[in-house]
Motif scaffolding. Structure first.
Motif, PDB file in Angstrom:
ATOM      1  N   ARG A  39     -48.083  -5.239   1.072  1.00 56.52           N
ATOM      2  CA  ARG A  39     -48.748  -6.526   1.292  1.00 56.52           C
ATOM      3  C   ARG A  39     -48.345  -7.118   2.640  1.00 56.52           C
ATOM      4  O   ARG A  39     -49.176  -7.682   3.360  1.00 56.52           O
ATOM      5  CB  ARG A  39     -48.428  -7.491   0.152  1.00 56.52           C
ATOM      6  N   HIS A  68     -53.945  -0.866   1.877  1.00 60.94           N
ATOM      7  CA  HIS A  68     -54.824  -1.264   0.770  1.00 60.94           C
ATOM      8  C   HIS A  68     -54.921  -0.141  -0.269  1.00 60.94           C
ATOM      9  O   HIS A  68     -55.005  -0.407  -1.472  1.00 60.94           O
ATOM     10  CB  HIS A  68     -56.220  -1.600   1.293  1.00 60.94           C
ATOM     11  N   ASN A 106     -56.470  -1.390  -3.697  1.00 62.97           N
ATOM     12  CA  ASN A 106     -57.603  -2.212  -3.272  1.00 62.97           C
ATOM     13  C   ASN A 106     -58.636  -1.269  -2.634  1.00 62.97           C
ATOM     14  O   ASN A 106     -58.799  -1.231  -1.414  1.00 62.97           O
ATOM     15  CB  ASN A 106     -57.158  -3.278  -2.269  1.00 62.97           C
ATOM     16  N   SER A 144     -61.478  -2.631  -0.255  1.00 61.99           N
ATOM     17  CA  SER A 144     -60.965  -3.011   1.062  1.00 61.99           C
ATOM     18  C   SER A 144     -60.557  -1.776   1.863  1.00 61.99           C
ATOM     19  O   SER A 144     -60.756  -1.723   3.082  1.00 61.99           O
ATOM     20  CB  SER A 144     -59.762  -3.953   0.907  1.00 61.99           C
TER      21      SER A 144
END
Length: 366
Positions: free
Chosen positions: A92, A123, A128, A131
């Motif tokens: 992150r 990501h 994710n 993304s």
């Protein structure tokens, strides 16, 4: 005794501190381990209290000061910050670092491709996938030959069930490269696409059939002339008005069986504050037939509730009680004058004939 060691750096080197990389000057001194860890050139992590020394804070500001760095230098600095956090699996934070580098909008296509590709990788590890796909494809706009971005775009598209995208990226990669893993991914995507399309066709057929059944149901109710509560237009019945509002009875909505309407009915016994719920009562069956299956009731210790000793009422839309002939078919009762179907369920009050309970019930409307 505190252990010490001597360190001599003969040339400029780069060290990490607080998640960033800085250029270190030549040092020639004897210091202890604790002092080394506190020095801004050699810090490996942010202090527990989250505060940096004035020197460390100043160096960090200098490193990211747009007045002291060109856009390309800033982009590379943020990329290094992202790489540092990525290496330590702080994905992150890595995304934040790469994002700041992208915001700089430097004019170096290679650096921009790297920033987007690296953020896509972060990501990916965060799952994710949408993304990751977007960033991989953005990296390819800066460098169409970026193989890592191409492969990650294909993998992210597959995980996101965007099989056409996956197939597209796999085929573009295989135009100039040979890779067994990408070939296997391409075959998996083609098979998954075929299965997805099959499932969608099946789902569409099911929905179409359900819609046809709903249309037929509504058409039949309109033809019967049954009045539905809160339905202003009798020729345009909203199916949601027919859903039972009783807890746990949502699966008992009126339905058709061989052209016969099957209605949920609620029988209320005010004397005992009890109810019986029948999920599917055929419209062509007398109401008395349902009662014969319920009596004698286990709670009727005085044996007052018999088909021959009760009266049945419904509350009409005129807010008055109306007596029912239980020997009539349910369908005939539902089209009686003043009858109105509420909450998708036909409700009837069952009372001992000539009893005080019946008198009290009738007087409560006067």
């Amino acid at each position: 005794m505190r252990s010490t060691y001597k360190i001599r750096l003969q040339r400029s080197r780069r060290f990490n501190f607080s998640g960033t990389a800085i250029s270190a000057v030549v040092v020639d001194d004897v210091v202890g381990h604790e002092e080394m860890d506190k020095h801004p050139f050699f810090m490996k992590s942010v202090p527990e209290n989250g505060e940096l020394s004035p020197l460390a804070e100043g160096l960090a500001k200098l490193k990211y000061d747009p007045d002291e760095n060109t856009p390309l230098e800033l982009a590379n600095n943020y990329k290094e910050d992202g790489n540092f956090n990525f290496k330590h699996k702080n994905y992150r934070l890595a995304v934040l670092g790469y994002t700041e580098g992208i915001k700089v909008r430097c004019d170096d296509a290679e650096v921009n491709a790297s920033l987007y590709n690296n953020r896509a990788a972060a990501h990916w590890f965060l799952r994710n996938y949408r993304s990751a796909l977007q960033d991989s494809e953005k990296a390819l706009t800066f460098d169409p030959s970026h193989t890592k971005a191409r492969i990650r775009a294909a993998k992210s598209a597959f995980e996101g069930k965007k099989y056409d995208k996956c197939i597209e990226h796999c085929e573009k990669y295989l135009e100039k490269n040979t890779d067994k893993g990408v070939t296997e991914l391409l075959n998996k995507a083609k098979k998954s696409k075929m299965l997805k399309e099959r499932d969608e066709r099946k789902k569409n057929r099911t929905e179409m059939k359900m819609n046809e059944q709903k249309d037929e149901l509504i058409k039949t109710i309109i033809e019967r002339g049954i009045k539905i509560s809160k339905c202003d237009d009798e020729d345009d019945i909203d199916l949601s008005k027919l859903e039972p509002t009783l807890p746990g009875a949502h699966d008992a909505i009126v339905h058709l069986e061989n052209g016969v309407l099957m209605w949920p009915i609620l029988l209320l016994y005010p004397e005992y504050q009890l109810t019986d719920f029948v999920k599917g009562c055929p419209e062509n069956a007398p109401l008395i037939k349902q009662l014969e299956q319920l009596f004698p009731a286990p709670w009727d210790e005085e044996n007052k509730y018999k088909c021959s000793t009760i009266n049945i009422y419904f509350e009409g839309y005129d807010k008055m009680p109306h007596i029912v002939d239980p020997n009539k078919n349910l369908g005939h009762i539902l089209v009686s004058k003043y009858f109105e179907l509420r909450g998708g369920t036909a409700a009837f009050f069952v009372l001992p004939r000539g009893s005080r309970v019946e008198r009290n019930y009738i007087e409560s409307y006067i």
